[in-house]
Motif scaffolding. Structure first.
Motif, short mmCIF file in Angstrom:
data_model
loop_
_atom_site.label_atom_id
_atom_site.label_comp_id
_atom_site.label_asym_id
_atom_site.label_seq_id
_atom_site.Cartn_x
_atom_site.Cartn_y
_atom_site.Cartn_z
N ASP A 725 0.83 -1.23 0.00
CA ASP A 725 0.00 0.00 0.00
C ASP A 725 0.85 1.26 0.00
N ILE A 726 2.09 1.17 -0.49
CA ILE A 726 3.00 2.33 -0.49
C ILE A 726 2.41 3.51 -1.27
N GLU A 755 -1.17 2.55 -8.85
CA GLU A 755 -0.30 3.14 -9.87
C GLU A 755 0.76 4.04 -9.24
N ILE A 756 0.36 4.81 -8.20
CA ILE A 756 1.33 5.66 -7.51
C ILE A 756 2.41 4.79 -6.87
N GLY A 757 1.98 3.70 -6.23
CA GLY A 757 2.94 2.79 -5.61
C GLY A 757 3.89 2.19 -6.63
N TYR A 758 3.35 1.85 -7.81
CA TYR A 758 4.19 1.30 -8.89
C TYR A 758 5.29 2.28 -9.27
N ARG A 759 4.95 3.57 -9.44
CA ARG A 759 5.94 4.57 -9.84
C ARG A 759 6.99 4.75 -8.76
N ILE A 774 2.87 -4.63 -6.76
CA ILE A 774 2.15 -3.50 -6.12
C ILE A 774 1.06 -2.99 -7.05
N LEU A 775 1.39 -2.88 -8.35
CA LEU A 775 0.43 -2.38 -9.33
C LEU A 775 -0.81 -3.27 -9.42
N CYS A 776 -0.63 -4.58 -9.20
CA CYS A 776 -1.71 -5.54 -9.46
C CYS A 776 -2.41 -6.05 -8.20
N HIS A 777 -2.12 -5.54 -7.02
CA HIS A 777 -2.64 -6.20 -5.82
C HIS A 777 -4.13 -5.95 -5.59
#
Length: 862
Positions: A725-726, A755-759, A774-777
Motif C-alpha cells: 500500500d505504499i 499506480e502511484i505505488g508502482y511509480r 504492487i500495481l496488481c494487488h
C-alpha cells in the motif's frame, strides 16, 4: 425681355432666397465687350452686399470698385452673346466673403447671376483640412498600429506602424482579412467579440491575442477594437488600435517561471505575504505587507484588530463576511477593499487572496495569503476610462499611451488624460491647452531633455528615446517625437507619444539578477559559475580549490514524497553548504542535484575541512516531523590547483570523480534509510499498523511455502506484504482518514494508489522487483478489479496471494469502521468470493493452513 416693373415679376424676384442680379452687356462700335450695367438686384443681394438697390441699378461695373479680374468681362460676354452658362467660386475681398456664382443668359446681350454666400462652408472646410492634417500626423507617426476593418473582417485602411507590426506591406494587408493574421487558438474569441460589437452587446473591447507575422512568427498584441456606425446608426466598420506586447508577454513568462519557484511573495513587486493565526488572532506579515499598510515593522507580528481597524467603515463588514465564508468553506478568500494607511492616513485600495489551512479534524487553524496595493493600478484604470478620442469616429487614444502636442512656442495644442495624469503625478502640475509645457516642469534636467527632443522634432527629425524623469529619476518613459505639418508642409509643432516603462525596466533588472542566480536556492547559477571559473583561473588565486557536491537520491525523494519535498531538500542543503563555506567562497547550484564551490586562495587541507563542515551540517537536516530522512544527504569531493599548467576545468573534473566515489560508498546506507522512512510514513498516513504488516508477512509466507515458492520469491513476498500500500502516500489524508464511506470522487482518487505505488517502487533499486506486484494487488480473479482489469493467471501470483491474506486480516481485525468477524465467518466470505475476487487455489491452500491451526497470530485491538 420681361419689363422690369412688372408687378408679379417684381414680387417673385424679391422673394427669391438666392441673391440675383440682372446685367446688360455693353459693346464698342466694333462689337467688342467693354462693360456691363446692373439692371436689377433682388432683396437677397442687397442683404448679401450690405448695399441698397439704388447703389447698384443703372451703374456700370467699371464705376463700382469691385475686386474683379479682367477675364470676368470676357467670361460674361460669352454668356450674354452665346448663351453659355458658367459656375465658379470666388473670394470677394470687397465683401470679405466666399461666393458661389452661377451665370446664364435669359436673352441675347443680357446675363443673369445668382450668388450664394459660401463663406461659412469654406471656413469649415479649411478648419476640417487643418484638423485632418493634425490627426494625419498622429495617425501616421503613432507608435501603435491603427487600422479600419470592414464588418466582413477585411482591412480597409492602416497606418505604417500596423504594417511594421504584422510584417506585411500596406498593399498586401489591404487584400487580407484579420483572420489571415490571427493565430488559430485565438480565432474563436476574436470572432465572438466582433459579433458582440455588431450586435451592440458591448461598445468596445480590449483583447490580448496572438498574431501571425508574414515570416510565420507568432507575436502577442493588445488590440483595442470599437465599432464605428454610419450617420443612420448602422454598423459601418471596426476601428482597431494594435500594440505589440510580445516583449512584455515574454517578460511575464520569464518572471512567472522564476517566481513559481520562489517561496516568498516579497520577490513579486508590491506584493506581500501574511499569515493569520486564528487562535492567537495575530498576523505575521512580510516587510512588503507592512509597507502596504503603512506600518513600522518591528517583529513581523501585528494584532489582528489593528489591521482590521485600518479598513474603512464601508468595507469592514464585507471583509469580515468574506473571511467567515472562507473559514466555513463556502467561498474562496479573494477581495478588494480600502484602508486608511497607518503612517500617512492616505486611502489605499488593497487586493488580498488567501487559503485556509485546517487541522486533521478539518478545523481552520491558519490563513495564509498575499496582499497587494492596487491603488495606482485602480487610479490608472479610472483615468484610462476617461481618455478622450484622438481620431474622429475611428481613432481612440491607447490607454497606455500618453499623447501631447505643442506648437513651435512649446504651448500645448492637445493632450490626453494619460498625459495630464502623468504631469500631475510626476510634477504635481495641472495643465491646460495653451500652457507652456517647459514652465510646467520643475526639474532642470527633465526640462532640458523635453526641450531638446521637441526641438529635434520641430527640425523635422522623428525619433524615439528612453529616458528617466522625476526628482530621483525614478520614472522611465519611452517617447516617440514627430513633427506636425500644416497643409503647406510647414512644421507648426510636434507630437509626443509616451509610455511609462518603469515596470519593464525594473523587470529587466530583476531578470538580470535572475540570470546569475538560482531561483530556488538564491545561490549563483551555472552561468555565473562558469564565468567565475574562467575569471579566477589566474596565478594570483593559487592555490585554488574546487568542491563538487551531489544530493543522493533526489529523484527517489521526488517520486516518493513529491517535488515539493525535493525542493525543500534542495533548499535546505543549499543553505547548509552556504553556511559551511566562507564569505569569499563562490557557491553555485549547477542544476538539479548538483552544487559546486570555488575557493580562491585555499589549499587542499582547508578545502577538506570545509567538506567536513558540509557533511556535519547535512547530518543535522530534519524533515518537518523532526525525524531524520537519512544521515548524509549528499556526496562531496574536492581537488586543488597548485600548478599554473593545470586548468580549473580539470580540477573540477577531478573533484567530481572523488564525489562519485563517495556516492557509491554511501548509496546502500542512504537507500536503506529512505525505505525505513517510507515504512514509517506509510503507517502514519493510513489505518494500517505495523502489526497488520507483520501479520501479512507471516500469512503470505505460509502460503508461499505451501506453494513451493523459491527463496527470492519469498523475500519479494515479505517486502510486498509490508509495502503493497505504499501508493497511499500519494493520497490526501482527508481521504485516507475519512471515517465514513468514500463518495464517488474520493473513491476514484483512492483507486489511483496502486499506480502511484508502482511509480515509487520503480524509482528505487530495492523496490523495483515488487513494483509490478504492487500495481496488481487490487486486481480480481474475474477481471473486474483495477487498475488494468487483469483476469486469472495474468495477475501476478504474489499479487493474488496478498489479495487473499490482506482481505482475511481486514475481516478478522477490529477497525474503527467495523467489528471483527470470527475465523469461521471470514472463511465463509473467502469461499464465497473464490473464483470471482480471489484465486480459488490460493483460497483453498489458505483455508487448509487455517484449519490445521498453523496460523497463530495476535490481532491488534483498535
Amino acid at each position: 425681355m420681361r419689363k422690369l416693373n412688372d408687378i408679379s415679376y417684381s414680387q417673385l424676384f424679391d422673394s427669391m432666397s438666392e441673391s440675383f442680379v440682372l446685367h446688360k452687356m455693353l459693346y464698342d462700335d466694333d462689337g467688342n465687350p467693354v462693360d456691363y450695367v446692373f439692371l436689377d438686384v433682388n432683396l437677397a443681394y442687397e442683404i448679401l452686399t450690405g448695399m441698397s438697390k439704388e447703389k447698384w441699378i443703372g451703374k456700370k461695373v467699371s464705376e463700382i470698385n469691385l475686386d474683379r479680374d479682367d477675364y470676368w468681362l470676357d467670361m460674361y460676354s460669352d454668356v450674354a452673346k452665346y448663351g453659355k452658362s458658367v459656375r465658379f467660386e470666388k473670394y470677394m475681398k470687397y465683401f470679405n466673403k466666399y461666393l458661389l456664382i452661377n451665370a446664364f443668359s435669359p436673352e441675347k446681350d443680357y446675363f443673369a447671376v445668382t450668388v450664394i454666400d459660401i463663406t461659412e462652408q469654406k471656413i469649415n472646410e479649411k478648419n476640417l483640412r487643418d484638423e485632418k492634417e493634425k490627426f494625419k500626423s498622429i495617425f501616421e507617426y503613432a507608435p501603435d498600429g491603427i487600422c479600419n476593418v470592414s464588418l466582413e473582417g477585411k482591412f480597409m485602411s492602416l497606418n505604417p506602424k500596423m504594417s511594421e507590426i504584422l510584417g506585411y506591406s500596406d498593399s498586401e494587408l489591404i487584400n487580407m482579412t484579420y483572420k489571415d493574421v490571427t493565430a488559430d487558438e485565438d480565432m474563436d474569441e476574436s470572432s465572438k467579440y466582433m459579433s458582440a460589437l455588431i450586435e451592440g452587446e458591448i461598445k468596445q473591447v480590449d483583447l490580448e491575442k496572438r498574431f501571425i507575422r508574414k515570416s510565420g512568427e507568432k507575436i502577442w498584441g493588445r488590440a483595442s477594437v470599437s465599432l464605428v456606425k454610419d450617420s443612420k446608426g448602422m454598423p459601418y466598420y471596426f476601428s482597431v488600435i494594435l500594440s505589440d506586447i510580445t516583449e512584455r508577454k515574454n517578460m511575464e513568462l520569464l518572471l512567472k517561471r522564476s517566481e513559481e519557484r520562489l517561496k516568498r511573495a516579497q520577490e513579486i513587486a508590491m506584493v506581500g505575504d501574511w499569515e493569520l493565526d486564528l487562535e492567537a488572532r495575530r498576523i505575521w506579515g512580510s516587510d512588503e505587507s507592512f509597507k502596504i499598510y503603512g506600518l513600522e515593522n518591528i517583529d513581523n507580528n501585528i494584532p489582528y484588530f489593528s489591521v482590521r481597524d485600518m479598513v474603512v467603515d464601508e468595507d469592514r463588514s464585507k471583509l469580515n463576511d468574506v473571511l467567515d465564508d472562507a473559514l466555513k468553506g463556502i467561498r474562496d478568500y479573494d477581495i478588494e477593499f480600502k484602508i486608511k494607511k497607518s503612517n500617512s492616513q492616505d486611502i489605499s485600495i488593497i487586493h488580498s487572496q488567501a487559503v485556509v489551512l485546517r487541522d486533521e479534524n478539518g478545523k481552520p487553524v491558519r490563513v495564509n495569503g498575499i496582499v497587494e496595493d492596487i491603488t495606482q493600478r485602480k487610479t490608472y484604470e479610472e483615468a484610462l476610462k476617461k481618455s478622450a478620442l484622438m481620431l474622429k469616429a475611428s481613432i481612440e487614444s491607447p490607454k497606455e499611451t500618453m499623447v501631447s502636442s505643442v506648437d513651435c512656442a512649446y504651448k500645448y495644442l492637445f493632450f490626453n488624460k494619460a498625459h495630464e495624469s502623468m504631469m500631475s503625478h510626476t510634477y504635481g502640475k495641472k495643465i491646460e491647452v495653451g500652457d507652456k509645457v517647459l514652465e510646467k516642469i520643475p526639474f532642470e534636467a527633465d526640462r532640458i531633455c523635453v526641450e531638446e527632443n521637441f526641438s529635434q522634432a520641430m527640425a523635422g527629425i522623428s525619433h524615439a528615446t528612453i529616458q528617466s524623469y522625476g526628482e530621483q529619476n525614478q520614472y522611465y518613459f519611452e517617447t516617440f517625437y514627430n513633427p506636425i505639418y500644416d497643409e503647406d508642409e510647414k512644421i507648426i509643432g510636434a507630437t509626443a507619444f509616451a509610455r511609462n516603462i518603469t515596470d519593464r525596466i525594473e523587470s529587466e533588472n530583476k531578470i538580470k539578477y535572475l540570470s546569475y542566480h538560482d531561483v530556488l536556492t538564491g545561490l549563483y547559477n551555472r552561468t555565473f559559475y562558469l564565468e567565475e571559473l574562467n575569471r579566477l583561473d589566474t596565478p594570483r588565486q593559487l592555490p585554488i580549490s574546487i568542491i563538487n557536491a551531489d544530493i543522493n537520491g533526489l529523484k527517489l525523494i521526488n517520486d516518493m514524497f513529491g517535488h515539493t519535498k525535493g525542493d525543500e531538500l534542495i533548499q535546505s542543503i543549499g543553505n547548509a553548504i552556504k553556511n559551511a563555506c566562507r564569505k569569499e567562497d563562490i557557491v553555485a547550484r549547477l542544476g538539479g542535484d548538483e552544487f559546486s564551490i570555488i575557493l580562491p586562495n585555499t589549499d587542499h587541507d582547508t578545502a577538506e575541512k570545509i567538506c567536513k563542515r558540509i557533511y556535519e551540517m547535512c547530518e543535522k537536516l530534519e524533515d518537518e516531523s523532526g525525524s531524520m530522512i537519512f544521515k548524509k544527504s549528499l556526496s562531496v569531493g574536492c581537488d586543488t590547483k597548485i600548478d599554473e599548467s593545470e586548468s580549473l576545468v580539470e580540477i573540477s573534473n577531478k573533484a567530481e570523480e572523488m564525489m562519485y566515489k563517495h556516492k557509491l560508498l554511501e548509496r546502500n546506507s542512504m537507500h536503506h534509510s529512505i525505505i525505513s522512512s517510507i515504512q514509517t510514513t506509510l503507517h502514519e498516513k493510513s489505518h494500517e499498523t505495523k502489526e497488520h504488516a507483520d501479520r501479512l508477512v507471516i500469512m503470505s509466507k505460509k502460503i508461499g511455502k505451501m506453494m513451493h515458492l523459491d527463496h527470492s520469491q519469498l523475500k519479494d513476498l515479505e517486502l510486498l506484504a509490508t509495502l503493497h500500500d505504499i501508493g497511499k502516500m500519494g493520497i490526501s489524508d482527508a481521504i485516507l482518514l475519512k471515517p465514513g464511506k468514500l463518495n464517488e470522487v474520493e473513491w476514484v482518487e483512492m483507486k489511483k494508489h496502486p499506480e502511484i505505488g508502482y511509480r515509487i517502487a520503480q524509482a528505487s533499486p530495492e523496490l523495483i522487483s515488487i513494483s509490478e506486484y504492487i500495481l496488481c494487488h487490487h486486481e480480481k480473479f474475474d477481471g473486474t478489479g483495477y487498475p488494468q482489469g487483469l483476469k486469472g493467471n495474468k495477475i501476478p501470483l504474489l499479487s493474488r496471494i496478498i489479495a487473499v491474506v490482506d482481505s482475511y486480516d481486514a475481516m478478522t481485525s477490529n477497525r474503527t469502521y467495523q467489528e471483527a468477524k470470527s475465523k469461521e465467518e471470514a472463511i465463509i466470505e473467502l469461499v464465497k468470493c473464490s473464483g470471482t475476487q480471489f484465486d480459488p487455489e490460493i483460497v483453498e491452500n489458505f483455508i487448509k493452513i487455517i484449519k490445521k491451526g498453523q496460523l497463530v497470530i495476535k490481532y491488534d485491538k483498535i
